[in-house]
Design an enzyme around this catalytic site. Structure first.
Site, PDB file in Angstrom:
ATOM      1  NE  ARG A 156      -2.541   0.818   3.570  1.00  0.00           N
ATOM      2  CZ  ARG A 156      -3.238   0.527   4.659  1.00  0.00           C
ATOM      3  NH1 ARG A 156      -4.503   0.151   4.554  1.00  0.00           N
ATOM      4  NH2 ARG A 156      -2.701   0.600   5.860  1.00  0.00           N
ATOM      5  CE  LYS A 165      -2.315   4.456   7.333  1.00  0.00           C
ATOM      6  NZ  LYS A 165      -3.579   4.961   7.861  1.00  0.00           N
ATOM      7  CD  GLU A 191     -11.814   5.597   4.481  1.00  0.00           C
ATOM      8  OE1 GLU A 191     -11.298   4.604   5.014  1.00  0.00           O
ATOM      9  OE2 GLU A 191     -11.254   6.265   3.608  1.00  0.00           O
TER      10      GLU A 191
HETATM   11  N1  PLP Z   1      -9.447   4.076   6.714  1.00  0.00           N
HETATM   12  C1  PLP Z   1      -8.659   5.064   7.155  1.00  0.00           C
HETATM   13  C2  PLP Z   1      -8.974   6.448   6.750  1.00  0.00           C
HETATM   14  C3  PLP Z   1      -7.558   4.766   7.964  1.00  0.00           C
HETATM   15  O1  PLP Z   1      -6.759   5.736   8.401  1.00  0.00           O
HETATM   16  C4  PLP Z   1      -7.316   3.432   8.331  1.00  0.00           C
HETATM   17  C5  PLP Z   1      -6.190   3.093   9.202  1.00  0.00           C
HETATM   18  O2  PLP Z   1      -5.126   2.858   8.795  1.00  0.00           O
HETATM   19  C6  PLP Z   1      -8.157   2.433   7.836  1.00  0.00           C
HETATM   20  C7  PLP Z   1      -9.215   2.799   7.038  1.00  0.00           C
HETATM   21  C8  PLP Z   1      -7.923   0.987   8.145  1.00  0.00           C
HETATM   22  O3  PLP Z   1      -6.798   0.489   7.484  1.00  0.00           O
HETATM   23  P1  PLP Z   1      -5.931  -0.671   8.113  1.00  0.00           P
HETATM   24  O4  PLP Z   1      -6.873  -1.730   8.482  1.00  0.00           O
HETATM   25  O5  PLP Z   1      -5.006  -1.081   7.021  1.00  0.00           O
HETATM   26  O6  PLP Z   1      -5.224  -0.101   9.280  1.00  0.00           O
HETATM   27  C1  COI Z   2      -4.013   3.312  11.630  1.00  0.00           C
HETATM   28  O1  COI Z   2      -5.017   2.743  12.034  1.00  0.00           O
HETATM   29  O2  COI Z   2      -2.931   2.715  11.542  1.00  0.00           O
HETATM   30  C2  COI Z   2      -4.024   4.703  11.191  1.00  0.00           C
HETATM   31  O3  COI Z   2      -3.116   5.088  10.525  1.00  0.00           O
HETATM   32  C3  COI Z   2      -5.083   5.621  11.595  1.00  0.00           C
HETATM   33  C4  COI Z   2      -4.491   6.883  12.170  1.00  0.00           C
HETATM   34  C5  COI Z   2      -5.399   8.037  12.001  1.00  0.00           C
HETATM   35  C6  COI Z   2      -4.103   6.683  13.594  1.00  0.00           C
END
Ligand code: PLP
Ligand code: COI
Length: 363
Positions: A93, A196, A232
């Site tokens: 990612r 991200k 989301e």
């Molecule tokens: N959506 C957003 C905006 C996020 O910041 C995160 C966290 O990282 C997620 C979704 C969930 O992603 P992940 O499960 O890879 O941490």
């Molecule tokens: C995560 O869940 O890893 C994120 O990056 C979310 C962040 C806003 C703390």
């Protein structure tokens, strides 16, 4: 600095740190990993002591947000092993975001070496098994050096730091949260919502604050084109269990492809035999059909959602079934509980898996 771990407490420079009381805040650990890209290639990278970065004032990361980041966690298993969860997906990612922002990819070998080194060299900071806390890992890639015009940087830094953390939302463990639909958009359909990148989050700060002022834990974004479909939350993906027992999650070009939601969707299908679907979800049309809802992510883990503020009122999930029980803290639905136990059990090495999701380090 001398760090000593004893049971639920760790002493750092004479100050006690209680694992059970940790929130989601930056705590300085001993070492961080730093690698530099210049003249078309990455150097080896190294562990460094200082958490302070000295940046050129013309750095595109500062002016034009040419930067992206990742988030994953290291856990201490019952037998003392140090476990990462699917770190290859974070590498993948990060490289997708790098491509979108005209930054060099971080080779997976460098990414994993940086993450492993930062975790292993700070292993005294990994909260013990059963403490409810863990070590958050923050890799980042930033454009540095003297630029002025809207052009990509000529140099880049890949850095990984770690920090022990407790629950992201105030409550520990599996506890319900509340969301408020934001009047602000997070991401345009063909923008950067599915990457991200820091810029998405700067734009979300005000929405998060507004949601908190309304008494919600977090903002919920609907799609920017029609203000209708769930995208989301500010820092987590959304899941819903429908009354007929399916697990659904929004299909949207503007949401982050979360590692946690992908894993939970697979666990629901494989271990709970649930029908699953990634599809557009119309909040107002479908809300009454939700038996349970949750927000999931690395920081959020899996947090059941009790209520959502939209169209001028608090709407209670599954009011029909749960009635007044949901008021106040709310109740945890059975599917969210099962999915949480499965996910966390696997992440902590308590539940066996044959997907190859667990990446043990230092062994
Ligand atoms: N959506 C957003 C905006 C996020 O910041 C995160 C966290 O990282 C997620 C979704 C969930 O992603 P992940 O499960 O890879 O941490
Ligand atoms: C995560 O869940 O890893 C994120 O990056 C979310 C962040 C806003 C703390």
């Amino acid at each position: 600095m001398q760090a000593v771990t004893r049971g639920m407490e760790k002493k750092i420079g004479g100050k006690a740190l209680n694992w059970a009381e940790l929130g989601f805040e930056y705590i300085r650990t001993d070492l961080r990993f730093s690698a530099r890209w210049r003249d078309g290639q990455w150097d080896e990278g190294r562990l460094i002591d200082s958490e302070i970065m000295s940046l050129h004032e013309g750095s595109p990361a500062l002016h034009y947000a040419q930067e992206c980041f990742e988030g994953l966690k290291a856990q201490c298993a019952r037998d003392g092993r140090v476990l990462l969860f699917r770190p290859e997906l974070n590498s993948e990612r990060m490289n997708q975001a790098a491509g979108r922002l005209l930054m060099p990819e971080v080779p997976i070998e460098l990414f994993l070496r940086g993450v492993e080194a930062a975790v292993w060299e700070n292993r005294a900071w990994i909260p013990p098994f059963g403490s409810g806390a863990n070590l958050y890992v923050r890799p980042m890639l930033i454009g540095v050096g003297g630029n002025l015009g809207l052009m990509p940087a000529k140099e880049f830094e890949f850095r990984v730091f770690v920090s022990p953390v407790g629950p992201y939302y105030k409550q520990a463990g599996l506890a319900p949260i509340t969301l408020a639909v934001s009047a602000m958009d997070r991401a345009a359909p063909h923008g950067t919502g599915n990457f991200k990148v820091g810029a998405n989050y700067a734009g979300g700060l005000l929405a998060t604050r507004t949601a908190r002022q309304q008494g919600a834990s977090e903002a919920l974004y609907l799609d920017a084109a029609e203000n209708r479909y769930i995208d989301e939350a500010g820092s987590a993906n959304i899941l819903a269990v429908t009354r007929d027992g399916s697990l659904i999650t929004p299909r949207s070009a503007a949401v982050l492809p979360g590692v946690t939601r992908r894993s939970i969707m697979q666990l629901a299908a494989d271990r709970l035999n649930m029908p699953t679907a990634e599809r557009p979800i119309d909040l107002r049309e479908e809300f009454d059909d939700f038996a349970e809802m949750g927000a999931c992510g690395t920081a959020a883990v899996l947090s059941p959602i009790a209520r959502i503020w939209f169209d001028g009122a608090w709407q209670v999930i599954n009011r029909r079934e749960l009635g007044n029980k949901i008021h106040g803290a709310g109740v945890v639905g059975p599917i969210m509980q099962e999915l949480y136990d499965l996910l966390v059990g696997i992440q902590q090495g308590e539940i066996a898996e044959d997907y190859g999701w667990i990446h043990a380090i230092g062994t």
